[in-house]
Design a protein around this motif. Structure first.
Motif, short mmCIF file in Angstrom:
data_model
loop_
_atom_site.label_atom_id
_atom_site.label_comp_id
_atom_site.label_asym_id
_atom_site.label_seq_id
_atom_site.Cartn_x
_atom_site.Cartn_y
_atom_site.Cartn_z
N SER A 196 0.85 -1.19 0.00
CA SER A 196 0.00 0.00 0.00
C SER A 196 0.89 1.24 0.00
CB SER A 196 -0.91 0.00 1.24
OG SER A 196 -1.70 1.17 1.29
N ARG A 197 0.62 2.17 -0.92
CA ARG A 197 1.41 3.40 -1.01
C ARG A 197 0.83 4.44 -0.06
NH1 ARG A 197 0.94 4.13 -5.93
NH2 ARG A 197 2.99 3.53 -6.72
N ARG A 198 1.70 5.08 0.73
CA ARG A 198 1.28 6.13 1.65
C ARG A 198 2.30 7.27 1.62
NH1 ARG A 198 -2.66 3.96 1.23
NH2 ARG A 198 -4.08 3.04 2.76
N PHE A 199 1.81 8.50 1.73
CA PHE A 199 2.69 9.66 1.85
C PHE A 199 2.70 10.13 3.30
CE2 PHE A 199 1.36 10.02 -2.64
CZ PHE A 199 2.61 10.09 -3.23
N ILE A 200 3.87 10.56 3.77
CA ILE A 200 3.98 11.26 5.04
C ILE A 200 4.85 12.48 4.81
CG2 ILE A 200 3.72 9.15 6.41
CD1 ILE A 200 6.70 9.30 7.03
N SER A 201 4.66 13.50 5.65
CA SER A 201 5.47 14.70 5.60
C SER A 201 6.17 14.89 6.94
CB SER A 201 4.62 15.93 5.28
OG SER A 201 4.16 15.92 3.95
N ILE A 202 7.47 15.07 6.90
CA ILE A 202 8.25 15.34 8.10
C ILE A 202 8.36 16.85 8.25
CG2 ILE A 202 10.53 15.16 9.16
CD1 ILE A 202 10.85 12.48 7.67
N LEU A 203 7.88 17.36 9.38
CA LEU A 203 7.95 18.79 9.65
C LEU A 203 9.35 19.12 10.17
CD1 LEU A 203 6.30 21.42 9.72
CD2 LEU A 203 5.69 20.86 12.08
N LEU A 204 10.10 19.90 9.41
CA LEU A 204 11.49 20.19 9.77
C LEU A 204 11.56 21.25 10.86
CD1 LEU A 204 13.05 20.21 6.19
CD2 LEU A 204 13.06 18.36 7.87
N PRO A 205 12.62 21.23 11.68
CA PRO A 205 12.76 22.22 12.75
C PRO A 205 12.80 23.64 12.19
CG PRO A 205 14.35 20.43 13.01
CD PRO A 205 13.74 20.26 11.66
N ASP A 206 12.16 24.57 12.90
CA ASP A 206 12.18 25.97 12.47
C ASP A 206 12.99 26.84 13.43
OD1 ASP A 206 10.54 25.98 14.65
OD2 ASP A 206 8.76 26.74 13.60
N THR A 207 13.64 26.20 14.41
CA THR A 207 14.43 26.95 15.38
C THR A 207 15.91 26.98 15.03
OG1 THR A 207 14.64 24.95 16.74
CG2 THR A 207 12.82 26.44 17.25
N VAL A 208 16.31 26.21 14.01
CA VAL A 208 17.70 26.17 13.60
C VAL A 208 17.75 26.00 12.09
CG1 VAL A 208 17.83 23.67 13.95
CG2 VAL A 208 19.94 25.03 13.95
N LYS A 209 18.71 26.65 11.44
CA LYS A 209 18.86 26.53 9.99
C LYS A 209 19.71 25.30 9.69
CE LYS A 209 20.53 28.91 5.85
NZ LYS A 209 21.26 27.71 5.38
N LEU A 210 19.10 24.34 9.00
CA LEU A 210 19.80 23.10 8.67
C LEU A 210 20.47 23.23 7.31
CD1 LEU A 210 17.15 20.45 9.78
CD2 LEU A 210 19.13 21.28 11.06
N ASP A 211 21.72 22.80 7.24
CA ASP A 211 22.45 22.77 5.97
C ASP A 211 22.44 21.38 5.35
OD1 ASP A 211 23.71 25.59 5.89
OD2 ASP A 211 24.23 24.85 7.89
N THR A 212 22.36 20.35 6.21
CA THR A 212 22.35 18.97 5.74
C THR A 212 21.40 18.15 6.61
OG1 THR A 212 24.68 19.16 5.09
CG2 THR A 212 23.75 16.94 5.19
N ILE A 213 20.63 17.27 5.96
CA ILE A 213 19.78 16.33 6.67
C ILE A 213 20.19 14.93 6.27
CG2 ILE A 213 17.42 15.49 7.03
CD1 ILE A 213 16.46 18.30 6.23
N ARG A 214 20.51 14.10 7.25
CA ARG A 214 20.85 12.70 7.01
C ARG A 214 19.72 11.85 7.59
NH1 ARG A 214 26.62 12.72 5.97
NH2 ARG A 214 26.59 10.44 6.05
N LEU A 215 19.04 11.12 6.73
CA LEU A 215 17.90 10.31 7.14
C LEU A 215 18.17 8.85 6.85
CD1 LEU A 215 14.92 9.99 8.07
CD2 LEU A 215 14.26 10.32 5.67
N THR A 216 18.05 8.01 7.90
CA THR A 216 18.23 6.57 7.75
C THR A 216 16.86 5.89 7.80
OG1 THR A 216 20.40 6.66 8.81
CG2 THR A 216 19.34 4.51 8.68
N ILE A 217 16.63 4.98 6.84
CA ILE A 217 15.34 4.29 6.71
C ILE A 217 15.59 2.79 6.72
CG2 ILE A 217 13.30 3.99 5.26
CD1 ILE A 217 14.03 6.72 3.98
#
Length: 230
Positions: A196-217
């Motif tokens: 089954s296909r599903r979409f999710i949205s990750i709400l990114l932090p707004d208290t710090v400016k991110l230059d790189t995001i490393r996500l492990t799945i």
């Protein structure tokens, strides 16, 4: 009420804190509308921020590029349970003018917020399929297209759990900032008969400016790491 507040309230109501439940059996259908014909009759599909009024009706939506449209007519769905708030949704619509759109179909998109890993009592890593991953144009969300193995059994309601662990937000020597996240998935004993296909949205932090995001799945082929540059 903002999306952020809605998430906190929703998560606080769950049996296991910091998890966002995906109700597979309940979310297999969407509320549909007859397709209309307007000046721009080509149907479009987008992930949007959906504005809800005091009557629990969807009145407008904002695209990830910042463009905003009023819905004509207003739309309703069974999963809209809170008034005066904003939901993340996938919306099929016909654009009627530069500022109005006619809804065709809409579905809820679960929204995750990162939780510090030590706050999570359980950190299951059951495998999950990943079809797509991309940053929204406004850099507010990291969107994931997931492929969940699912099925029905007499002793199981088909509910699976997904959460996001924040291992660290690291300030590097070159003055950049790196966030390290892990997607957590609990199959909860759901049979794996079909995908089954599903979409999710990750709400990114707004208290710090991110230059790189490393996500492990945790995928069926092992741990997959994706790197994003906001």
């Amino acid at each position: 009420m903002s999306i952020r507040k809605h998430i906190i309230k929703w998560m606080a109501m769950t049996a296991l804190p910091f998890y966002f439940f995906i109700f597979l059996l309940l979310s297999c259908t969407t509320d549909s509308y007859d397709k209309g014909q307007g000046k721009y009759s080509l149907m479009q599909a987008e992930l949007v921020d959906l504005s809800i009024n005091s009557e629990k009706e969807a009145t407008a939506f904002t695209l990830d590029d910042g463009n905003r449209f009023t819905l004509t007519p207003y739309a309703t769905a069974k999963w809209i349970e809170t008034a005066d708030t904003t939901y993340r949704a996938v919306l099929y619509y016909n654009q009627v003018s530069e500022t109005t759109a006619e809804p065709v179909s809409l579905g809820a998109v679960p929204t995750l917020r990162a939780v510090k890993h030590w706050q999570l009592g359980q950190q299951p890593e059951d495998p999950i399929g990943i079809e797509s991953a991309w940053l929204s144009k406004n850099r507010k969300y990291l969107n994931l297209g997931l492929l969940l193995k699912t099925g029905q059994a007499d002793d199981n309601d088909g509910t699976q759990k997904v959460a996001l662990a924040q291992d660290t937000i690291r300030h590097n020597d070159d003055q950049t900032c790196t966030a390290v996240f892990r997607l957590l998935h609990d199959q909860c004993g759901v049979p794996q008969y079909y995908t089954s296909r599903r979409f999710i949205s990750i709400l990114l932090p707004d208290t710090v400016k991110l230059d790189t995001i490393r996500l492990t799945i945790p995928t069926y082929d092992g741990q997959l790491e994706r790197i994003f540059l906001p």
